[in-house]
Write a protein that holds these residues in place. Structure first.
Motif, mmCIF file in Angstrom:
data_model
loop_
_atom_site.group_PDB
_atom_site.id
_atom_site.type_symbol
_atom_site.label_atom_id
_atom_site.label_comp_id
_atom_site.label_asym_id
_atom_site.label_seq_id
_atom_site.Cartn_x
_atom_site.Cartn_y
_atom_site.Cartn_z
ATOM 1 N N TRP A 182 0.802 -1.221 0.000
ATOM 2 C CA TRP A 182 0.000 0.000 0.000
ATOM 3 C C TRP A 182 0.837 1.274 0.000
ATOM 4 O O TRP A 182 0.334 2.338 -0.325
ATOM 5 C CB TRP A 182 -0.918 0.026 1.232
ATOM 6 N N ASN A 183 2.133 1.182 0.373
ATOM 7 C CA ASN A 183 2.848 2.426 0.659
ATOM 8 C C ASN A 183 3.251 3.212 -0.585
ATOM 9 O O ASN A 183 3.435 4.421 -0.516
ATOM 10 C CB ASN A 183 4.058 2.164 1.560
ATOM 11 N N PHE A 184 3.423 2.542 -1.717
ATOM 12 C CA PHE A 184 3.635 3.221 -2.994
ATOM 13 C C PHE A 184 2.687 2.559 -3.998
ATOM 14 O O PHE A 184 3.095 1.662 -4.748
ATOM 15 C CB PHE A 184 5.097 3.133 -3.446
ATOM 16 N N PRO A 185 1.417 2.955 -4.001
ATOM 17 C CA PRO A 185 0.374 2.177 -4.685
ATOM 18 C C PRO A 185 0.462 2.173 -6.195
ATOM 19 O O PRO A 185 -0.214 1.382 -6.846
ATOM 20 C CB PRO A 185 -0.924 2.849 -4.216
ATOM 21 N N LEU A 186 1.305 3.023 -6.775
ATOM 22 C CA LEU A 186 1.481 3.028 -8.224
ATOM 23 C C LEU A 186 2.872 2.533 -8.616
ATOM 24 O O LEU A 186 3.011 1.656 -9.479
ATOM 25 C CB LEU A 186 1.252 4.440 -8.766
ATOM 26 N N ALA A 187 3.909 3.036 -7.991
ATOM 27 C CA ALA A 187 5.274 2.676 -8.380
ATOM 28 C C ALA A 187 5.594 1.217 -8.090
ATOM 29 O O ALA A 187 6.311 0.572 -8.863
ATOM 30 C CB ALA A 187 6.280 3.578 -7.671
ATOM 31 N N MET A 188 5.074 0.676 -6.980
ATOM 32 C CA MET A 188 5.345 -0.724 -6.696
ATOM 33 C C MET A 188 4.654 -1.642 -7.700
ATOM 34 O O MET A 188 5.050 -2.795 -7.878
ATOM 35 C CB MET A 188 4.902 -1.089 -5.276
ATOM 36 N N VAL A 189 3.617 -1.131 -8.350
ATOM 37 C CA VAL A 189 2.938 -1.899 -9.396
ATOM 38 C C VAL A 189 3.732 -1.833 -10.697
ATOM 39 O O VAL A 189 4.040 -2.868 -11.304
ATOM 40 C CB VAL A 189 1.500 -1.390 -9.595
ATOM 41 N N THR A 190 4.081 -0.640 -11.149
ATOM 42 C CA THR A 190 4.800 -0.547 -12.425
ATOM 43 C C THR A 190 6.177 -1.181 -12.332
ATOM 44 O O THR A 190 6.719 -1.638 -13.344
ATOM 45 C CB THR A 190 4.933 0.915 -12.899
ATOM 46 N N ARG A 191 6.766 -1.232 -11.148
ATOM 47 C CA ARG A 191 8.082 -1.859 -10.994
ATOM 48 C C ARG A 191 8.026 -3.349 -11.309
ATOM 49 O O ARG A 191 9.037 -3.951 -11.696
ATOM 50 C CB ARG A 191 8.590 -1.631 -9.565
ATOM 51 N N LYS A 192 6.853 -3.964 -11.166
ATOM 52 C CA LYS A 192 6.661 -5.361 -11.528
ATOM 53 C C LYS A 192 6.026 -5.510 -12.911
ATOM 54 O O LYS A 192 6.437 -6.358 -13.720
ATOM 55 C CB LYS A 192 5.767 -6.053 -10.484
ATOM 56 N N VAL A 193 5.016 -4.699 -13.168
ATOM 57 C CA VAL A 193 4.251 -4.845 -14.401
ATOM 58 C C VAL A 193 5.091 -4.500 -15.632
ATOM 59 O O VAL A 193 5.031 -5.205 -16.654
ATOM 60 C CB VAL A 193 2.984 -3.967 -14.347
ATOM 61 N N ALA A 194 5.890 -3.446 -15.561
ATOM 62 C CA ALA A 194 6.648 -3.016 -16.737
ATOM 63 C C ALA A 194 7.624 -4.087 -17.226
ATOM 64 O O ALA A 194 7.649 -4.405 -18.419
ATOM 65 C CB ALA A 194 7.364 -1.700 -16.453
ATOM 66 N N PRO A 195 8.453 -4.696 -16.358
ATOM 67 C CA PRO A 195 9.331 -5.747 -16.866
ATOM 68 C C PRO A 195 8.581 -6.986 -17.323
ATOM 69 O O PRO A 195 9.018 -7.663 -18.270
ATOM 70 C CB PRO A 195 10.260 -6.056 -15.684
ATOM 71 N N ALA A 196 7.465 -7.304 -16.657
ATOM 72 C CA ALA A 196 6.682 -8.460 -17.095
ATOM 73 C C ALA A 196 6.144 -8.236 -18.500
ATOM 74 O O ALA A 196 6.214 -9.131 -19.366
ATOM 75 C CB ALA A 196 5.543 -8.713 -16.114
ATOM 76 N N ALA A 243 6.395 9.740 5.257
ATOM 77 C CA ALA A 243 6.255 9.682 6.719
ATOM 78 C C ALA A 243 6.948 8.454 7.297
ATOM 79 O O ALA A 243 6.521 7.895 8.307
ATOM 80 C CB ALA A 243 4.784 9.708 7.132
ATOM 81 N N GLY A 244 8.034 8.031 6.654
ATOM 82 C CA GLY A 244 8.782 6.875 7.138
ATOM 83 C C GLY A 244 8.188 5.544 6.745
ATOM 84 O O GLY A 244 8.712 4.492 7.134
ATOM 85 N N GLN A 245 7.117 5.550 5.973
ATOM 86 C CA GLN A 245 6.437 4.315 5.594
ATOM 87 C C GLN A 245 7.041 3.760 4.301
ATOM 88 O O GLN A 245 6.433 3.778 3.238
ATOM 89 C CB GLN A 245 4.940 4.566 5.426
ATOM 90 N N SER A 246 8.251 3.272 4.413
ATOM 91 C CA SER A 246 8.980 2.749 3.265
ATOM 92 C C SER A 246 9.940 1.679 3.736
ATOM 93 O O SER A 246 10.556 1.818 4.805
ATOM 94 C CB SER A 246 9.748 3.878 2.565
ATOM 95 N N CYS A 247 10.095 0.632 2.946
ATOM 96 C CA CYS A 247 11.029 -0.432 3.320
ATOM 97 C C CYS A 247 12.467 0.050 3.270
ATOM 98 O O CYS A 247 13.349 -0.568 3.869
ATOM 99 C CB CYS A 247 10.835 -1.648 2.425
ATOM 100 N N GLY A 267 7.239 4.611 10.341
ATOM 101 C CA GLY A 267 6.654 5.840 10.842
ATOM 102 C C GLY A 267 7.731 6.912 10.941
ATOM 103 O O GLY A 267 8.926 6.638 10.777
ATOM 104 N N PRO A 268 7.347 8.149 11.248
ATOM 105 C CA PRO A 268 8.279 9.286 11.224
ATOM 106 C C PRO A 268 9.108 9.421 12.492
ATOM 107 O O PRO A 268 9.118 10.468 13.150
ATOM 108 C CB PRO A 268 7.336 10.478 11.032
ATOM 109 N N VAL A 269 9.802 8.352 12.862
ATOM 110 C CA VAL A 269 10.565 8.319 14.106
ATOM 111 C C VAL A 269 12.031 8.082 13.794
ATOM 112 O O VAL A 269 12.385 7.082 13.164
ATOM 113 C CB VAL A 269 10.051 7.207 15.043
ATOM 114 N N ALA A 270 12.891 8.995 14.232
ATOM 115 C CA ALA A 270 14.330 8.850 14.092
ATOM 116 C C ALA A 270 14.895 8.382 15.425
ATOM 117 O O ALA A 270 14.788 9.082 16.433
ATOM 118 C CB ALA A 270 14.965 10.176 13.675
#
Length: 479
Positions: A152-166, A282-286, A386-389
């Motif tokens: 859910w955290n990158f609802p478009l880029a995480m899709v094209t990162r798989k779909v485009a090479p496929a 907001a820190g919501q990224s792997c 989350g946004p915690v350092a």
């Protein structure tokens, strides 16, 4: 125009929009309000989607690489043309500031452009056997129908990162987007159809029953590939489920990124990098910086400068032009972050900023800074998301590297130092699939994204990304 007018909300199977027996609600995490009701796929719906993908596989695989490339290029152009509405849609369903959603749309489009260029460069090899009596010819062919699971955290880029090479490789696919953010994926289905992707090649099935849908697909012998981005825990289960069918798997799993600030670092540059590595989404990224390991010689300077920058950020709804930090995806995520912070405080960490949920509607959590975080605190071993350092000081480089590697994750690490030889030495020593040296952002469509240890298998993007969707065939030809 309302979000209901902007985004389709059915299942996309075989090139057609269809209803499901039930629907589920999509909410705006900034307000908690329902913004859409989306078709809720079942196991039989998933099988219908695989029927469509399997039926289209042979024709799509035989489609000329140039034709596939031109379709992907057209998709890139359409995404660029529709960037603003796509960004607004992502902000409404995911919550982040609109400026960040615009950046995500550009990043997502880059995968379409990059793999449009790679589609015509799928090569093979030809050589004489060492015995001299025959020729060895290798070719790369599409692996076949794929099942793609995105977060859910990158609802478009995480899709094209798989779909485009496929698509570039000649594979058909079934996509299950995250239930929290399905609208961007459905809009992408509409866009790809407009770009000329044939019916059945790309199918989208949102669902509130991922176990049922996934189980039905992974048990079907026609499926040949699984690509998943999400938590390590779920990735382990999917690998086990994929074993009976001996599926090709790509796993982009959890991270626990260390951010090392060495004693010779440019502290101002390190703070700038930290703001990107920690606060994007907001820190919501792997790939968000999870642990700040700072040399004691610069710890006070770095901490104070970072505290000032974090304190100046404005938290608010993503569509608010002044907002710089959006909500977390839901109340459960907000509460988890709060529990990690409270636990660190109980263990002796000092709260320097934030640390308490923002009152009012929405799942907001403020920018937060902790110092003196002990190595055994869960906040150092789990993804904060989350946004915690969380900062800990160290007296020497060796201790910092050892602490950085003391985790089962190995996705990304960040290093700040003015010494190039030192940067290369530390970069080599860090157990991570990616290392940012004097920069807080490593993601790029032209670079291989992925981790080692329990952070995953395979790579997405770069020259390597298309290989995940190709098999090697060897022909022995008598001379």
């Amino acid at each position: 125009m309302s979000i209901e007018d902007e985004a389709p909300q059915g299942l996309f199977i075989g090139g057609a929009w269809t209803d499901a027996a039930a629907t589920f609600k999509v909410t705006d995490p900034a307000t908690g309000e329902v913004v859409a009701e989306v078709a809720d796929a079942t196991g039989p719906d998933a099988v219908r989607a695989l029927d469509a993908a399997a039926g289209a596989q042979a024709t799509w695989a035989a489609t000329a690489p140039r034709t596939r490339a031109e379709i992907l290029r057209r998709a890139f152009e359409l995404m660029t043309e529709r960037a603003e509405s796509l960004a607004r849609l992502a902000t409404v369903e995911m919550g982040r500031p609109l400026a960040e959603s615009r950046a995500e749309v550009a990043y997502a489009a880059d995968f379409l452009r990059w793999f449009a260029e790679e589609a015509v460069r799928i090569g093979g090899d030809h050589r004489v056997a060492p015995t001299g009596d025959y020729r060895i010819v290798t070719a790369r062919q599409p692996v076949g129908p794929c099942y793609l699971i995105t977060p859910w955290n990158f609802p478009l880029a995480m899709v094209t990162r798989k779909v485009a090479p496929a698509l570039a490789a000649g594979c058909t696919m079934v996509l299950k987007p995250a239930e929290a953010t399905p609208l961007s994926a459905l809009r992408l289905a509409e866009l790809l159809a407009d770009a000329g992707v044939p019916d059945g090649v790309f199918n989208v099935i949102p669902t509130l029953s991922p176990a049922e849908v996934t189980g039905a697909l992974l048990a079907d012998g026609r499926l040949r590939k699984l690509s998943f981005t999400g938590s390590t825990e779920v990735g382990r289960r999917l690998l086990a489920q994929s074993a009976p069918g001996v599926l090709r798997t790509s796993m982009e799993l959890g991270g626990n990124a260390p951010f090392l600030v060495l004693d010779d670092a440019d502290v101002a540059a390190a703070v700038e990098g930290a703001m990107v590595a920690k606060m994007r989404n907001a820190g919501q990224s792997c790939v968000a910086a999870n642990r700040f390991l700072v040399h004691a010689a610069v710890a006070d300077e770095f901490t104070e400068a970072l505290r000032e920058r974090l304190a100046a950020l404005r938290t608010g709804p993503g569509l608010d032009p002044g907002s710089q930090v959006g909500p977390l995806i839901d109340a459960k995520a907000r509460d988890k972050v709060g529990e990690l912070v409270a636990d660190a405080e109980r263990r002796g960490a000092k709260l320097r900023l934030g640390g308490r949920p923002v009152p009012g509607p929405g799942s907001f959590y403020p920018p937060t800074l902790l110092t003196g975080v002990p190595e055994d605190a869960p906040i150092t071993q789990q993804e904060i998301f989350g946004p915690v350092a969380a900062i800990a000081a160290y007296d020497d480089e060796q201790s910092m590297v050892a602490a950085a590697n003391a985790t089962s994750a190995g996705l990304v690490a960040f290093v700040y130092t003015r010494d190039l030889d030192r940067a290369l030495r530390v970069g080599d020593a860090l157990e991570a699939g990616m290392v940012g040296i004097n920069r807080g952002l490593v993601s790029n469509a032209a670079a291989p994204f992925g981790g080692i240890k329990q952070s995953g298998l395979g790579r997405e993007g770069g020259l390597e990304g298309i290989d995940e969707y190709l098999e090697v065939k060897y022909l022995a030809i008598q001379a």
